[in-house]
Scaffold this motif. Structure first.
Motif, PDB file in Angstrom:
ATOM      1  N   ASP A 131       0.905  -0.984  -0.102  1.00 45.78           N
ATOM      2  CA  ASP A 131       0.060  -0.170   0.003  1.00 45.78           C
ATOM      3  C   ASP A 131       0.798   1.098   0.143  1.00 45.78           C
ATOM      4  N   LEU A 132       2.401   1.029   0.277  1.00 47.68           N
ATOM      5  CA  LEU A 132       3.012   2.281   0.095  1.00 47.68           C
ATOM      6  C   LEU A 132       3.953   2.306  -0.967  1.00 47.68           C
ATOM      7  N   PHE A 133       4.281   1.210  -1.537  1.00 45.11           N
ATOM      8  CA  PHE A 133       5.380   1.233  -2.476  1.00 45.11           C
ATOM      9  C   PHE A 133       4.810   0.177  -3.783  1.00 45.11           C
ATOM     10  N   PRO A 134       5.252   0.524  -4.950  1.00 43.67           N
ATOM     11  CA  PRO A 134       5.004  -0.212  -6.291  1.00 43.67           C
ATOM     12  C   PRO A 134       5.628  -1.390  -6.377  1.00 43.67           C
ATOM     13  N   ASP A 135       5.329  -2.183  -7.079  1.00 42.66           N
ATOM     14  CA  ASP A 135       6.091  -3.728  -7.024  1.00 42.66           C
ATOM     15  C   ASP A 135       7.437  -3.352  -7.273  1.00 42.66           C
ATOM     16  N   GLU A 136       7.839  -2.414  -7.972  1.00 42.90           N
ATOM     17  CA  GLU A 136       9.375  -1.976  -8.106  1.00 42.90           C
ATOM     18  C   GLU A 136       9.700  -0.642  -8.646  1.00 42.90           C
ATOM     19  N   MET A 137      10.546   0.014  -7.893  1.00 45.10           N
ATOM     20  CA  MET A 137      10.579   1.440  -8.413  1.00 45.10           C
ATOM     21  C   MET A 137      12.137   1.913  -8.206  1.00 45.10           C
ATOM     22  N   MET A 138      12.649   2.722  -9.066  1.00 46.19           N
ATOM     23  CA  MET A 138      14.087   3.027  -8.961  1.00 46.19           C
ATOM     24  C   MET A 138      13.946   4.397  -8.237  1.00 46.19           C
ATOM     25  N   VAL A 139      14.932   4.229  -7.198  1.00 48.40           N
ATOM     26  CA  VAL A 139      15.307   5.066  -6.342  1.00 48.40           C
ATOM     27  C   VAL A 139      16.751   5.568  -6.403  1.00 48.40           C
ATOM     28  N   TYR A 140      16.868   6.875  -5.616  1.00 48.70           N
ATOM     29  CA  TYR A 140      18.287   7.351  -5.592  1.00 48.70           C
ATOM     30  C   TYR A 140      19.043   7.146  -4.280  1.00 48.70           C
ATOM     31  N   HIS A 141      20.100   6.440  -4.271  1.00 49.55           N
ATOM     32  CA  HIS A 141      20.940   6.048  -3.096  1.00 49.55           C
ATOM     33  C   HIS A 141      22.289   6.756  -3.088  1.00 49.55           C
ATOM     34  N   TRP A 142      22.997   6.795  -2.115  1.00 46.71           N
ATOM     35  CA  TRP A 142      24.248   6.942  -2.049  1.00 46.71           C
ATOM     36  C   TRP A 142      24.873   6.607  -0.604  1.00 46.71           C
ATOM     37  N   HIS A 143      25.171   4.999  -0.572  1.00 54.22           N
ATOM     38  CA  HIS A 143      25.485   4.346   0.920  1.00 54.22           C
ATOM     39  C   HIS A 143      26.279   3.453   0.508  1.00 54.22           C
ATOM     40  N   SER A 144      27.225   2.871   1.569  1.00 59.26           N
ATOM     41  CA  SER A 144      27.920   1.561   1.377  1.00 59.26           C
ATOM     42  C   SER A 144      27.654   1.101   2.576  1.00 59.26           C
ATOM     43  N   GLU A 145      26.945   1.177   3.347  1.00 58.38           N
ATOM     44  CA  GLU A 145      26.455   0.176   4.623  1.00 58.38           C
ATOM     45  C   GLU A 145      24.782   0.086   4.489  1.00 58.38           C
ATOM     46  N   GLY A 146      24.417  -0.918   5.163  1.00 54.48           N
ATOM     47  CA  GLY A 146      22.956  -1.177   5.323  1.00 54.48           C
ATOM     48  C   GLY A 146      22.794  -1.426   6.949  1.00 54.48           C
ATOM     49  N   PHE A 147      21.457  -1.332   7.087  1.00 54.28           N
ATOM     50  CA  PHE A 147      20.794  -1.578   8.574  1.00 54.28           C
ATOM     51  C   PHE A 147      20.284  -3.028   8.772  1.00 54.28           C
ATOM     52  N   GLY A 148      20.261  -3.783   9.886  1.00 48.83           N
ATOM     53  CA  GLY A 148      19.646  -4.696  10.050  1.00 48.83           C
ATOM     54  C   GLY A 148      18.263  -4.251  10.603  1.00 48.83           C
ATOM     55  N   LEU A 149      17.268  -5.433  10.654  1.00 45.92           N
ATOM     56  CA  LEU A 149      15.907  -4.932  10.983  1.00 45.92           C
ATOM     57  C   LEU A 149      15.842  -4.884  12.518  1.00 45.92           C
ATOM     58  N   PRO A 150      15.430  -3.587  13.099  1.00 47.32           N
ATOM     59  CA  PRO A 150      15.118  -3.636  14.339  1.00 47.32           C
ATOM     60  C   PRO A 150      13.940  -4.511  14.857  1.00 47.32           C
ATOM     61  N   GLU A 151      14.127  -5.035  16.254  1.00 48.18           N
ATOM     62  CA  GLU A 151      13.148  -5.833  16.945  1.00 48.18           C
ATOM     63  C   GLU A 151      11.815  -4.759  16.684  1.00 48.18           C
ATOM     64  N   GLY A 152      10.856  -5.663  16.408  1.00 51.97           N
ATOM     65  CA  GLY A 152       9.443  -4.873  16.148  1.00 51.97           C
ATOM     66  C   GLY A 152       9.108  -4.262  15.271  1.00 51.97           C
ATOM     67  N   ALA A 153      10.126  -4.125  14.192  1.00 53.45           N
ATOM     68  CA  ALA A 153       9.900  -3.324  13.069  1.00 53.45           C
ATOM     69  C   ALA A 153       9.345  -4.011  12.056  1.00 53.45           C
ATOM     70  N   GLU A 154       8.628  -3.529  10.815  1.00 53.16           N
ATOM     71  CA  GLU A 154       7.879  -4.272   9.928  1.00 53.16           C
ATOM     72  C   GLU A 154       8.674  -3.804   8.565  1.00 53.16           C
ATOM     73  N   LEU A 155       9.427  -4.535   7.691  1.00 51.68           N
ATOM     74  CA  LEU A 155       9.925  -4.371   6.602  1.00 51.68           C
ATOM     75  C   LEU A 155       9.110  -4.045   5.639  1.00 51.68           C
ATOM     76  N   VAL A 156       8.851  -2.797   4.738  1.00 51.88           N
ATOM     77  CA  VAL A 156       7.936  -2.440   3.914  1.00 51.88           C
ATOM     78  C   VAL A 156       8.617  -2.247   2.586  1.00 51.88           C
ATOM     79  N   ALA A 157       9.953  -2.301   2.343  1.00 52.01           N
ATOM     80  CA  ALA A 157      10.464  -2.442   0.876  1.00 52.01           C
ATOM     81  C   ALA A 157      11.828  -2.910   0.908  1.00 52.01           C
TER      82      ALA A 157
END
Length: 242
Positions: A131-157
């Motif tokens: 309900d928030l994201f299309p099946d696929e979308m091109m977005v702009y990034h600039w990063h070399s690290e990523g985050f784990g999913l915190p406890e209690g969080a819901e992954l939406v993309a």
């Protein structure tokens, strides 16, 4: 779910001396919000009382969320418990999402193969994020690290290189790995200041990024307007002009 404030102020926290709200500012100004801009790396104090704010946004930066020796990282990490304990809405963008994830107990780490995302890359909605994201979308990034999913969080993309691209907790705390604030002016400023740093594994050079902006930015910007209305603004209406 916590009852959110209807205050008119938004706290914008930058991790650089030159950061600007870009598209995010353009979109949220339409709803009549006033901005309180703080740059802790330049000596700005962060507020103890968040009751006067509707939203807190922590933007990205060139440092790591693990750089505790840096004044801005230390200040924001000490500030985030106040956000979690309050009723204020939170949006973390890239580093801001990583900092909140780290505060909530998740790891922030480089890609295991040393890959980056610098330029335009796809993200996909998860089953709970359709309900928030299309099946696929091109977005702009600039990063070399990523985050784990915190406890209690819901992954939406999610994404093919860094699988955790957007999460929320209780629809109040939001973290996104990419940069919806990057408009034309911001993009050119970033390329002028850091274009020589784009030749990292999986990175896109300035010309490829500009081509991506021409191809993808309009749809990305339209998505952010919908996301802002649904997630950041909710029942508030735009100012009438003319």
């Amino acid at each position: 779910m916590n009852e959110l404030s209807t205050n008119d102020r938004i706290l914008l926290i930058f991790n650089s001396a030159t950061g600007q709200p870009g598209r995010l500012g353009t979109v949220l100004r339409k709803y009549g919000y006033e901005f309180d801009i703080r740059r802790p790396g330049e000596g700005d104090a962060l507020p103890d009382d968040l009751s006067g704010y509707h939203l807190v946004v922590v933007f990205g930066g060139p440092m790591s969320a693990n750089d505790d020796d840096l004044g801005n990282v230390q200040a924001i990490m000490e500030f985030l418990p106040k956000v979690v304990e309050s009723d204020v809405l939170y949006l973390g963008i890239c580093l801001g999402a990583q900092m909140m994830a780290r505060h909530l107990g998740a790891d922030v780490e480089p890609h295991p193969e040393g890959l980056t995302e610098i330029g335009y890359y796809p993200v996909q909605a998860t089953d709970t994020g359709r309900d928030l994201f299309p099946d696929e979308m091109m977005v702009y990034h600039w990063h070399s690290e990523g985050f784990g999913l915190p406890e209690g969080a819901e992954l939406v993309a999610t994404g093919p290189t860094f699988p955790h691209q957007a999460y929320h907790i209780d629809e109040r705390i939001w973290g996104i790995q990419f940069h919806p604030e990057v408009d034309d002016e911001t993009h050119e400023r970033w390329l002028a200041n850091g274009g020589d740093k784009t030749d990292r594994p999986n990175g896109q050079g300035p010309d490829e990024q500009r081509a991506g902006r021409i191809k993808y930015d309009q749809a990305f910007g339209e998505w952010f307007e919908r996301f802002a209305a649904r997630v950041l603004v909710r029942e508030r209406t735009t100012l009438q002009t003319g």
